[in-house]
Design an enzyme around this catalytic site. Structure first.
Site, PDB file in Angstrom:
ATOM      1  CG  ASP A 128      59.213 -18.215  31.737  1.00 36.20           C
ATOM      2  OD1 ASP A 128      59.244 -19.379  31.261  1.00 36.20           O
ATOM      3  OD2 ASP A 128      59.954 -17.870  32.677  1.00 36.20           O
ATOM      4  N   GLY A 129      56.309 -19.622  31.714  1.00 40.57           N
ATOM      5  CA  GLY A 129      55.434 -20.272  32.668  1.00 40.57           C
ATOM      6  C   GLY A 129      56.253 -20.799  33.829  1.00 40.57           C
ATOM      7  CG  ASP A 159      61.958 -20.227  29.133  1.00 43.14           C
ATOM      8  OD1 ASP A 159      60.825 -20.742  28.996  1.00 43.14           O
ATOM      9  OD2 ASP A 159      62.329 -19.702  30.205  1.00 43.14           O
TER      10      ASP A 159
END
Length: 155
Positions: free
Chosen positions: A7-8, A68
């Site tokens: 994730d970022g 995501d």
């Protein structure tokens, strides 16, 4: 099979941000994260995947990446990035990271799985925590390519 969760995050777009990644295989478990003083969410989403893949020491591994980020997954799964490569990434952002991704991508057998963000998926939630915490550190790294591109554009 190695599972890579990523994730970022960025606070502002651009703004301070970070990435988080979890690697899991059998009994092995590793978390990695870094924060940057000025970046974008898409750069951090992509960097999480890159850093996770770069931390795999033995080439030829089967890797399932859970993300995501439709930006990352669709760019690869729909083969857009390979078209961008042929055109020299003309008009596309994050060329530096995409080129870095393609170098490590060819080392392994990679599949992607999209997970809905902020939906209770334990590893995705943990990666989000890592990314947000990394972006809030006092000592943040400089995303030199991004910041130099901004200077060129006068942003």
């Amino acid at each position: 099979m190695i599972e890579l969760y990523t994730d970022g995050a960025s606070s502002g777009n651009p703004g301070p941000g970070g990435y988080g990644a979890i690697l899991r295989s059998g009994q092995h478990y590793k978390e990695i994260s870094e924060g940057f003083r000025k970046t974008t969410n898409n750069r951090m989403e992509l960097l999480a995947v890159i850093k996770g893949l770069e931390s795999i020491k033995k080439p030829g591994q089967e890797v399932m990446i859970f993300s995501d980020s439709k930006y990352v997954i669709d760019s690869v799964e729909k083969k857009w990035v390979f078209g961008w490569l042929k055109t020299g990434f003309k008009g596309k952002k994050n060329k530096d990271l995409w080129l870095r991704f393609l170098e490590v991508y060819k080392l392994h057998k990679i599949k992607f799985t999209w997970v809905r963000g902020h939906n209770g998926h334990p590893e995705n939630e943990r990666c989000d925590e890592l990314a947000v915490m990394a972006g809030k550190q006092k000592e943040l790294l400089v995303d030199t390519v991004f910041e130099s591109e901004e200077l060129k554009l006068g942003i």
